[in-house]
Design an enzyme around this catalytic site. Structure first.
Site, mmCIF file in Angstrom:
data_model
loop_
_atom_site.group_PDB
_atom_site.id
_atom_site.type_symbol
_atom_site.label_atom_id
_atom_site.label_comp_id
_atom_site.label_asym_id
_atom_site.label_seq_id
_atom_site.Cartn_x
_atom_site.Cartn_y
_atom_site.Cartn_z
ATOM 1 N N TYR A 161 0.801 -1.226 0.007
ATOM 2 C CA TYR A 161 -0.072 0.069 0.016
ATOM 3 C C TYR A 161 0.839 1.304 -0.113
ATOM 4 O O TYR A 161 0.447 2.296 0.546
ATOM 5 C CB TYR A 161 -0.818 0.143 1.220
ATOM 6 C CG TYR A 161 -2.221 -0.968 0.885
ATOM 7 C CD1 TYR A 161 -2.835 -0.704 -0.007
ATOM 8 C CD2 TYR A 161 -2.549 -1.967 1.994
ATOM 9 C CE1 TYR A 161 -4.043 -1.443 -0.288
ATOM 10 C CE2 TYR A 161 -3.627 -2.616 1.618
ATOM 11 C CZ TYR A 161 -4.492 -2.466 0.480
ATOM 12 O OH TYR A 161 -5.630 -3.452 0.475
ATOM 13 N N HIS A 170 -9.086 -6.655 -2.783
ATOM 14 C CA HIS A 170 -8.286 -5.987 -3.590
ATOM 15 C C HIS A 170 -8.096 -6.220 -4.988
ATOM 16 O O HIS A 170 -8.110 -7.547 -5.270
ATOM 17 C CB HIS A 170 -6.879 -5.859 -2.996
ATOM 18 C CG HIS A 170 -5.590 -5.268 -3.770
ATOM 19 N ND1 HIS A 170 -5.567 -3.793 -3.742
ATOM 20 C CD2 HIS A 170 -4.939 -5.655 -4.636
ATOM 21 C CE1 HIS A 170 -4.552 -3.733 -4.394
ATOM 22 N NE2 HIS A 170 -4.162 -4.706 -5.150
ATOM 23 N N PHE A 210 -6.116 7.261 6.501
ATOM 24 C CA PHE A 210 -6.468 5.890 6.692
ATOM 25 C C PHE A 210 -5.475 4.916 6.589
ATOM 26 O O PHE A 210 -5.664 3.523 6.636
ATOM 27 C CB PHE A 210 -7.681 5.591 5.900
ATOM 28 C CG PHE A 210 -7.274 5.839 4.394
ATOM 29 C CD1 PHE A 210 -6.560 4.659 3.430
ATOM 30 C CD2 PHE A 210 -7.456 6.945 3.492
ATOM 31 C CE1 PHE A 210 -6.262 4.698 2.216
ATOM 32 C CE2 PHE A 210 -7.360 6.828 2.189
ATOM 33 C CZ PHE A 210 -6.754 5.801 1.865
ATOM 34 N N ARG A 258 -11.505 -5.668 -11.616
ATOM 35 C CA ARG A 258 -12.182 -4.437 -10.682
ATOM 36 C C ARG A 258 -13.534 -4.331 -11.016
ATOM 37 O O ARG A 258 -14.210 -3.872 -10.098
ATOM 38 C CB ARG A 258 -11.344 -3.245 -10.871
ATOM 39 C CG ARG A 258 -10.042 -3.208 -10.221
ATOM 40 C CD ARG A 258 -9.164 -2.111 -10.616
ATOM 41 N NE ARG A 258 -9.584 -0.832 -10.021
ATOM 42 C CZ ARG A 258 -9.089 -0.350 -8.929
ATOM 43 N NH1 ARG A 258 -8.342 -1.094 -8.164
ATOM 44 N NH2 ARG A 258 -9.378 0.946 -8.589
HETATM 45 P P1 DAT Z 1 -9.030 0.203 -4.480
HETATM 46 O O1 DAT Z 1 -8.890 -0.799 -3.312
HETATM 47 O O2 DAT Z 1 -10.421 0.228 -5.059
HETATM 48 O O3 DAT Z 1 -8.078 0.307 -5.456
HETATM 49 P P2 DAT Z 1 -7.630 2.473 -3.134
HETATM 50 O O4 DAT Z 1 -6.299 2.056 -3.982
HETATM 51 O O5 DAT Z 1 -8.047 4.165 -3.387
HETATM 52 O O6 DAT Z 1 -8.970 1.748 -3.629
HETATM 53 O O7 DAT Z 1 -7.375 2.367 -1.751
HETATM 54 C C1 DAT Z 1 -6.953 1.243 -1.114
HETATM 55 C C2 DAT Z 1 -7.813 0.847 0.125
HETATM 56 O O8 DAT Z 1 -7.873 1.642 1.067
HETATM 57 C C3 DAT Z 1 -9.497 0.562 -0.393
HETATM 58 O O9 DAT Z 1 -9.678 -0.406 -1.070
HETATM 59 C C4 DAT Z 1 -9.809 0.855 1.101
HETATM 60 C C5 DAT Z 1 -8.892 1.853 1.830
HETATM 61 N N1 DAT Z 1 -9.506 3.050 1.625
HETATM 62 C C6 DAT Z 1 -9.337 3.966 0.448
HETATM 63 N N2 DAT Z 1 -10.053 5.067 0.758
HETATM 64 C C7 DAT Z 1 -10.313 5.055 1.996
HETATM 65 C C8 DAT Z 1 -10.929 6.122 3.004
HETATM 66 N N3 DAT Z 1 -11.367 7.474 2.546
HETATM 67 N N4 DAT Z 1 -11.367 5.749 4.185
HETATM 68 C C9 DAT Z 1 -10.874 4.509 4.786
HETATM 69 N N5 DAT Z 1 -10.411 3.637 3.755
HETATM 70 C C10 DAT Z 1 -10.076 3.906 2.439
HETATM 71 MG MG MG Z 2 -5.924 0.650 -5.327
#
Ligand code: DAT
Ligand code: MG
Length: 149
Positions: A49, A115, A57, A85
């Site tokens: 991540y 994920h 977060f 996705r």
């Molecule tokens: P995705 O998993 O759809 O690729 P992302 O890469 O933007 O989404 O974020 C990774 C993960 O982090 C997501 O699955 C859940 C968490 N997340 C994202 N935005 C968040 C938020 N605003 N508050 C809490 N958790 C969040």
């Molecule tokens: Mg992502």
């Protein structure tokens, strides 16, 4: 042919939804070419991540993904990144389309079950994290499922 990394996250594991989630991806037509059950440690979570370091977060996300054993899978197929996705739905379950995993089984963005890599480059990076040094098998000689010999 693309590959993508899928994680069945701890909430899905604890709710016994792993088979449901992998099954939906399989039934879409994506092929499983890698499969592991593992407990992610903090270092691995932070690497996976890395793009979210510094976000409010981030710590919660690391605690969540390291909470219990998860499944990491590699799925292969035409447009596998986008297709996986699409099966998963939008990041926020309440914004995800009905019929997607996140809409059908979730409510909270911090407990969104799965994920999926967001690009071919991300998939390559993430598969390297979860399947480091492993040669993923190929499906080049398939058996006819209706012939018994
Ligand atoms: P995705 O998993 O759809 O690729 P992302 O890469 O933007 O989404 O974020 C990774 C993960 O982090 C997501 O699955 C859940 C968490 N997340 C994202 N935005 C968040 C938020 N605003 N508050 C809490 N958790 C969040
Ligand atoms: Mg992502």
């Amino acid at each position: 042919m693309e590959r993508t990394l899928v994680l069945v996250k701890p909430d899905a594991m604890q709710r016994s939804l792993a088979g449901e989630i992998l099954g939906r991806l399989e039934r879409r037509g994506l092929r499983m070419v890698g499969l592991r059950l593992l407990k992610v440690d903090k270092a691995m979570a932070r690497t996976h991540y890395a793009e979210h370091v510094g976000k409010p977060f981030f710590n919660g996300l690391v605690n969540y993904i390291t909470a219990c054993p998860i499944i990491a899978a590699v799925f292969e197929g035409t447009n596998a990144v986008a297709a996986a996705r699409q099966v998963m739905g939008s990041t926020r379950p309440t914004e995800a389309a009905p019929g997607t995993i996140r809409a059908d089984f979730g409510l909270e963005v911090g407990r969104n079950l799965v994920h999926g890599s967001d690009s071919v480059a991300s998939a390559k990076r993430e598969i390297g994290i979860f399947f480091a040094g492993q040669r993923l098998p190929s499906w080049d000689r398939e058996v006819d499922p209706w012939v018994f010999e």
